[in-house]
Design an enzyme around this catalytic site. Structure first.
Site, PDB file in Angstrom:
ATOM      1  N   SER A  74       0.755  -1.213  -0.106  1.00 56.06           N
ATOM      2  CA  SER A  74      -0.016  -0.048   0.025  1.00 56.06           C
ATOM      3  C   SER A  74       0.780   1.192   0.137  1.00 56.06           C
ATOM      4  O   SER A  74       2.083   0.920   0.261  1.00 56.06           O
ATOM      5  CB  SER A  74      -0.862  -0.071   1.421  1.00 56.06           C
ATOM      6  OG  SER A  74      -1.744  -0.846   1.059  1.00 56.06           O
TER       7      SER A  74
HETATM    8  N1  SAM Z   1      -0.876  -4.589   4.170  1.00 54.49           N
HETATM    9  C1  SAM Z   1      -0.317  -4.842   3.016  1.00 54.49           C
HETATM   10  C2  SAM Z   1       1.175  -4.423   3.015  1.00 54.49           C
HETATM   11  O1  SAM Z   1       1.479  -3.742   3.908  1.00 54.49           O
HETATM   12  O2  SAM Z   1       1.858  -4.516   2.068  1.00 54.49           O
HETATM   13  C3  SAM Z   1      -0.870  -4.600   1.669  1.00 54.49           C
HETATM   14  C4  SAM Z   1      -1.988  -5.519   1.423  1.00 54.49           C
HETATM   15  S1  SAM Z   1      -2.495  -5.788  -0.103  1.00 54.49           S
HETATM   16  C5  SAM Z   1      -3.189  -4.135  -0.734  1.00 54.49           C
HETATM   17  C6  SAM Z   1      -3.712  -6.541   0.095  1.00 54.49           C
HETATM   18  C7  SAM Z   1      -3.507  -8.076   0.551  1.00 54.49           C
HETATM   19  O3  SAM Z   1      -4.686  -8.815   0.760  1.00 54.49           O
HETATM   20  C8  SAM Z   1      -2.993  -8.809  -0.667  1.00 54.49           C
HETATM   21  O4  SAM Z   1      -1.906  -9.530  -0.259  1.00 54.49           O
HETATM   22  C9  SAM Z   1      -4.194 -10.140  -0.876  1.00 54.49           C
HETATM   23  O5  SAM Z   1      -3.587 -11.387  -1.224  1.00 54.49           O
HETATM   24  C10 SAM Z   1      -4.535 -10.168   0.635  1.00 54.49           C
HETATM   25  N2  SAM Z   1      -5.996 -10.682   0.507  1.00 54.49           N
HETATM   26  C11 SAM Z   1      -7.145 -10.548  -0.120  1.00 54.49           C
HETATM   27  N3  SAM Z   1      -8.077 -11.213   0.207  1.00 54.49           N
HETATM   28  C12 SAM Z   1      -7.936 -11.913   1.459  1.00 54.49           C
HETATM   29  C13 SAM Z   1      -8.592 -12.657   2.179  1.00 54.49           C
HETATM   30  N4  SAM Z   1      -9.942 -12.960   1.997  1.00 54.49           N
HETATM   31  N5  SAM Z   1      -7.800 -13.034   3.258  1.00 54.49           N
HETATM   32  C14 SAM Z   1      -6.568 -12.776   3.749  1.00 54.49           C
HETATM   33  N6  SAM Z   1      -5.899 -12.038   2.562  1.00 54.49           N
HETATM   34  C15 SAM Z   1      -6.715 -11.401   1.452  1.00 54.49           C
END
Ligand code: SAM
Length: 224
Positions: A74
């Site tokens: 992000s």
């Molecule tokens: N917090 C992260 C960072 O600091 O880099 C950024 C997160 S990224 C925008 C969103 C993440 O949510 C992705 O890695 C994705 O695989 C994960 N994600 C999406 N759906 C999910 C779910 N149902 N359960 C767990 N993780 C999920």
């Protein structure tokens, strides 16, 4: 040979990185982040160590970047904005849904929280589980579906969702302590509203809208 060299990133954090972080902190401050503990954490966490090697030179730009598997680290402003809304205190038990690069989890650890983080992509989970302890951050890592939260570890003082959800998952509402705060972007795949949810009693929740953002989707849930 070259590719191998390219992928071998030394885990160093030098004066140049620290200088770039100071600039980044000023930038997000000028965009409205005011909480000292949030700014200090952004100033301390070496974001360049969380980047995909193709984008490492851009680590201290205030932008989101790809981390593989169609996911992103992000934007620092967004991390700071969500963290500021959470009002994290030392020793708070915090659940993060969407570990991604691990950067947000490191920011929360830096603030003294006890962090539980869930990621659905096995490769991202494996990568971050190896990286974070090697640079001094020790959240508890879980591979699974964030829609379900972590019922056996809850309730949590704070919950942060870092992917765009079509709705607020019931399980996460249940796992929030009374007096606890949840920050979650809710909306379509193309645009979400940042929601702050405060649990006011066993049965009452107050929700406030905090502005528009665009996240990768929180995959799964009722709509599949
Ligand atoms: N917090 C992260 C960072 O600091 O880099 C950024 C997160 S990224 C925008 C969103 C993440 O949510 C992705 O890695 C994705 O695989 C994960 N994600 C999406 N759906 C999910 C779910 N149902 N359960 C767990 N993780 C999920």
């Amino acid at each position: 040979m070259l590719a191998n060299l390219k992928n071998k990133r030394p885990l160093e954090d030098n004066y140049r990185h620290r200088g770039l972080r100071r600039k980044l902190v000023s930038e997000i401050q000028s965009k409205g982040i005011t909480e000292a503990n949030v700014l200090e954490a952004i100033g301390n966490v070496p974001r360049h160590l969380f980047m995909d090697s193709s984008f490492v030179q851009f680590a201290y730009r205030d932008k989101a970047f790809p981390i593989g598997k169609g996911q992103t680290i992000s934007q620092p402003y967004t991390v700071a904005f969500q963290t500021q809304l959470l009002e994290v205190k030392k020793f708070d038990k915090v659940l993060e849904v969407g570990t991604g690069s691990g950067y947000q989890a490191a920011v929360l650890c830096e603030m003294g929280a006890t962090v539980f983080t869930i990621e659905r992509h096995r490769e991202l989970y494996d990568k971050v589980r190896a990286l974070l302890p090697s640079i001094g951050y020790e959240p508890m890592f879980f591979h699974g579906d964030g829609y379900a939260g972590l019922p056996t570890y809850g309730p949590f003082d704070r919950i942060i969702v870092t992917a765009g959800a079509p709705y607020i998952p019931e399980a996460l509402l249940e796992q929030l302590k009374v007096g606890g705060r949840m920050v979650i972007p809710v909306g379509s795949q193309h645009h979400q509203e940042m929601k702050l949810v405060v649990r006011e009693s066993e049965t009452e929740y107050r929700t406030e809208d905090k502005g528009g953002f665009i996240f990768v989707p929180l995959v799964g849930g009722k709509s599949g």
